[in-house]
Design an enzyme around this catalytic site. Sequence first.
Site, PDB file in Angstrom:
ATOM      1  CB  SER A 292      -3.592 -11.710 -16.515  1.00  0.00           C
ATOM      2  OG  SER A 292      -3.859 -12.478 -17.706  1.00  0.00           O
TER       3      SER A 292
ATOM      4  CG  ASP B 253      -6.370  -2.380  -2.076  1.00  0.00           C
ATOM      5  OD1 ASP B 253      -5.111  -2.144  -2.575  1.00  0.00           O
ATOM      6  OD2 ASP B 253      -6.691  -1.834  -1.120  1.00  0.00           O
TER       7      ASP B 253
ATOM      8  N   GLY C  90     -10.925 -13.397 -13.325  1.00  0.00           N
ATOM      9  CA  GLY C  90      -9.958 -12.349 -13.020  1.00  0.00           C
ATOM     10  C   GLY C  90      -9.376 -12.004 -14.138  1.00  0.00           C
TER      11      GLY C  90
ATOM     12  CG  ASP D 209     -12.435   1.081   4.592  1.00  0.00           C
ATOM     13  OD1 ASP D 209     -11.019   1.436   4.337  1.00  0.00           O
ATOM     14  OD2 ASP D 209     -12.963   1.312   5.573  1.00  0.00           O
TER      15      ASP D 209
ATOM     16  CB  CYS E 158      -0.998  -0.020   1.203  1.00  0.00           C
ATOM     17  SG  CYS E 158      -2.293  -1.148   0.988  1.00  0.00           S
TER      18      CYS E 158
END
Length: 347
Positions: free
Chosen positions: A141, A68, A139, A51, A17
């Site tokens: 990529s 994130d 996902g 958040d 982070c």
Amino acid sequence: MSENSIRLTQYSHGAGCGCKISPKVLETILHSEQAKFVDPNLLVGNETRDDAAVYDLGNGTSVISTTDFFMPIVDNPFDFGRIAATNAISDIFAMGGKPIMAIAILGWPINKLSPEIAREVTEGGRYACRQAGIALAGGHSIDAPEPIFGLAVTGIVPTERVKKNSTAQAGCKLFLTKPLGIGVLTTAEKKSLLKPEHQGLATEVMCRMNIAGASFANIEGVKAMTDVTGFGLLGHLSEMCQGAGVQARVDYDAIPKLPGVEEYIKLGAVPGGTERNFASYGHLMGEMPREVRDLLCDPQTSGGLLLAVMPEAENEVKTTAAEFGIELTAIGELVPARGGRAMVEIR
């Protein structure tokens, strides 16, 4: 190149982070007239830098959506994936919700690092998802110059139990669920300053799931909640104060700290994100020694929950924390805002 010989942190200019864009720059990027579009069902957008986003379905349940991702903060591929996933899922818990699904975000320098190493990163993410009771359902990529991994996570929460970072009240006590110093210890390791007895401490803390957030949300006296991540304790506490129109008094000695953190700060193991955080939030705090400032502005990766709790709910919160094996620490209180005083006062 074997998985055991690589140092993932050598392939990135930032870490965890700590590679976030500074709050000041982010403000410029997000400033837009189009952002003022209002959907009455959008309970939480980006107005208070909360958040996650929360959308009311109108049936007593709301959907939580967050994403994130970041560059390696540790060298071990599996641990990197696990930490990145734990950090992303934490946003759902910080809103008081229950995660239901995640999809992966992967950027990988195909010509520098083997796909087998990327697979280990993904497996670490999958492991964290299993810990949270959810599937890593898919996902996206890309071939990227630096390794990047994270998640987009979807969760649900009873609408009346949504916990925001902007609803604290004067009189609330402040509690932390994890120690500070993750950015300092990981920087010390990168600079080969970390003592043998401190090896693995930051990784262990970063891998702790903030799963208790959903249970804290069921306690009426928990008025606000957020997780402490890239903007450091000062940044996230300042946002809590600004959103609620209150000020904070923090007992520095009470703040839980990872072993050796103050020594490493003196040795210069301070991540670049610390200065960026101070540049954005330093004007909100009173005078203090440099080492105190460096800890409060230390960017945390997969940090703990910061809770604002009314005194009458303190025992219930402590009992709940104990059920999850959390060492809950009281670090201060919120007071009515008064002009001429620092928003965050350190004692």
